[in-house]
Design an enzyme around this catalytic site. Structure first.
Site, PDB file in Angstrom:
ATOM      1  NE  ARG A 124      -3.805  -2.530   2.090  1.00  0.00           N
ATOM      2  CZ  ARG A 124      -4.516  -2.566   2.675  1.00  0.00           C
ATOM      3  NH1 ARG A 124      -5.061  -1.840   3.797  1.00  0.00           N
ATOM      4  NH2 ARG A 124      -5.548  -3.754   2.760  1.00  0.00           N
ATOM      5  NE  ARG A 150      -1.878   5.219   8.476  1.00  0.00           N
ATOM      6  CZ  ARG A 150      -3.046   4.936   8.384  1.00  0.00           C
ATOM      7  NH1 ARG A 150      -3.300   4.407   6.973  1.00  0.00           N
ATOM      8  NH2 ARG A 150      -3.873   5.023   9.104  1.00  0.00           N
ATOM      9  CD  GLU A 159      -9.186  -0.804   9.751  1.00  0.00           C
ATOM     10  OE1 GLU A 159      -9.146   0.433   9.979  1.00  0.00           O
ATOM     11  OE2 GLU A 159      -9.316  -1.383   8.780  1.00  0.00           O
ATOM     12  CB  SER A 185     -11.998  -3.785   7.267  1.00  0.00           C
ATOM     13  OG  SER A 185     -11.734  -2.716   7.725  1.00  0.00           O
ATOM     14  NE  ARG A 198      -2.457  -0.535  11.910  1.00  0.00           N
ATOM     15  CZ  ARG A 198      -3.410  -0.042  10.970  1.00  0.00           C
ATOM     16  NH1 ARG A 198      -4.735  -0.562  10.781  1.00  0.00           N
ATOM     17  NH2 ARG A 198      -3.055   0.990  10.082  1.00  0.00           N
TER      18      ARG A 198
END
Length: 425
Positions: A263, A278, A350, A353, A392
């Site tokens: 990403r 991140r 997070e 999802s 994470r």
RNA sequence: GGAGGGGUGACGGAGCGGCUAACGUACCGGUCUUGAAAACCGAGGUCAGGAGAAAUCCUGCGUGGGUUCGAGUCCCACCCCCUCCGCCA
């Protein structure tokens, strides 16, 4: 992709549903699509009539020629008909192209349950466990990781730039063990088929799942071959069945795959980017389901529970949020975010999802299923969720199980695979 | 990367630029049968997309262009698969 027939029948419903997404909803597109659609259909009707005539006259021409008769009058007439057909076909193609672009740039409709509003309207559904406060000075994972010699951010940056962490020794091992452990739970207990998929995909694949055309800034692309690095295994896995009709009785399909995710995180510089929070490349175990429309809502709850069980078995604390419309991904109809508590950085992170895309991805990717032999093919619903994202999760584990002396206890369920009970300097 | 072969319906497999894509297999329907199989019958039917209230019509022979009154068929470009050669973890 939205259903243009449904849009034609009840445009107000589409305008309303898109409006709750805010600016990104692109609800103005509805009127333009309707206008183009009308012109398109008028052109098709006329063109079809002319084609029917051309087909029959061409047959007559053939007959006359074989009989040695003259057909020049018909040929002259058909030349004009052909020109008119070409003009009409061109008009249809133009309308198709513009409608196609608008549909590709218009996001999915949120389900009724999705709260209106932006990120601040997200609803916490449940919290499991209590956010841990260590009785000593808790350290963030980057300090723990560097001190333990299991995380090397500086050398990762040397090789590839910031956001490309290097795991070393027991750190690399811990991540590998986690991946294997998670995959086996999904395969053995949740009935998923394990896949190993390509990490470079075509633009068509990214369009099928909804990353393109609008979000090309978020992905890396190779310049020589126009292949894209996957931002998630969702892309190759969902596209596996592109342009297929899934046989009756084959649903539900459940696939799990671990892959690196690439990403660019364009525009995210400086925002919670320390350590592993991140990064540009990370590993993730993904769950993907193809379900009938009737079962998809229930399947989303199942999928979410499958992701949560990982956190439960690791003894971590987490909460589940229902995302508001403004925070939904482009192709999503509804999403549950799972956030794990990280006591070192004192944040909810997070790690998953879980999303239902209803038939939106299936339409884009032209994935269909036949409910029963002989029945008409329909679009299935696709769902996916991370279970889980590794960095994470590693952050939460390190920060939760850190001891005052800087060592980290390995959770019970991983000890046999790790071959140890602690991470120590 | 090079040479050669190929891509047509659910499957196999034909298709001199001209009736509505041959034929076979499978499936479906019918006859027969207690039931099934076999056999026989069927100007028949089978896939996807689109237009239309409907009848019906249009489009689809790997993809995209082109030539033509008319393209599965001719021309151009590209993609994929197979065989061999080269390179290579």
């Amino acid at each position: 992709m939205l259903d243009i027939k449904a849009l034609r029948e009840d445009p107000d419903h589409f305008r309303r549903a898109l409006r709750v997404r805010g600016e990104a909803g692109n609800h103005q597109a509805v009127d333009r699509i309707l206008e183009l659609d009308q012109g398109r259909r008028a052109a098709i009707t006329e063109a079809d009539e002319l084609k029917a005539r051309r087909n029959s006259v061409s047959r007559t021409i053939g007959e006359r020629k074989r009989a040695g008769e003259d057909a020049s009058d018909l040929i002259a007439e058909m030349r004009e008909v052909g020109a008119r057909i070409a003009e009409l076909d061109g008009r249809v193609a133009e309308a198709d192209a513009e409608i196609g672009t608008l549909l590709l740039e218009t996001p999915n409709l949120p389900l009724e349950e999705v709260p209106e509003g932006d990120e601040s309207a997200n609803v916490e559904l449940r919290q499991v466990g209590t956010p841990l406060r260590h009785p000593f000075d808790a350290r963030p994972h980057w300090e723990l990781g560097e001190a333990l010699g299991i995380l090397d951010l500086a050398r990762g940056a040397k090789v590839s730039g910031s956001g490309f962490p290097v795991l070393r020794g027991a750190g690399a091992r811990l991540q590998r063990v986690l991946i294997e452990w998670m995959l086996e739970i999904h395969v053995r207990e949740h009935g998923y088929e394990e896949l190993h998929v390509p990490y470079l995909v075509t633009g068509d694949a990214l369009t099928g799942t909804g990353q393109l055309p609008k979000f090309s800034d978020e992905s890396w692309v190779t310049s020589r071959d126009d292949l894209w690095l996957i931002p998630t295994a969702e892309v190759p896995v969902t596209n596996l069945r592109r342009d297929e009709i899934i046989r009756a009785g084959e649903l539900p399909l459940r696939y799990t795959a671990c892959s690196p995710c690439f990403r660019r995180e364009a525009g995210a510089a400086g925002k919670d980017t320390r350590g592993l929070l991140r990064v540009h490349q990370f590993d993730k175990v993904e769950l993907v389901r193809f379900e009938t429309p009737e079962r998809s809502r229930e399947a989303l709850e199942e999928l979410t529970a499958e992701a949560e069980t990982i956190l439960e078995r690791l003894g971590l604390t987490w909460r589940v949020l229902r995302l508001a419309a403004g925070d939904l991904g482009f192709a999503a109809a509804m999403t549950y975010d799972i956030e794990v508590w990280a006591p070192g950085v004192e944040q909810w992170l997070e790690v998953s999802s879980c999303t239902t895309f209803t038939d939106y991805q299936a339409r884009r990717a032209n994935i269909r299923y036949r409910p029963a032999p002989g029945e008409k093919a329909r679009f299935p619903h696709t769902l996916n969720g991370s279970a889980l994202a590794l960095p994470r999760l590693m952050v939460a584990l390190l920060e939760t199980y850190q001891q005052e002396d800087g060592s980290v206890i390995i959770p019970e369920v991983l000890r046999a695979r790790m071959g140890s009970e602690h991470l120590m300097a």
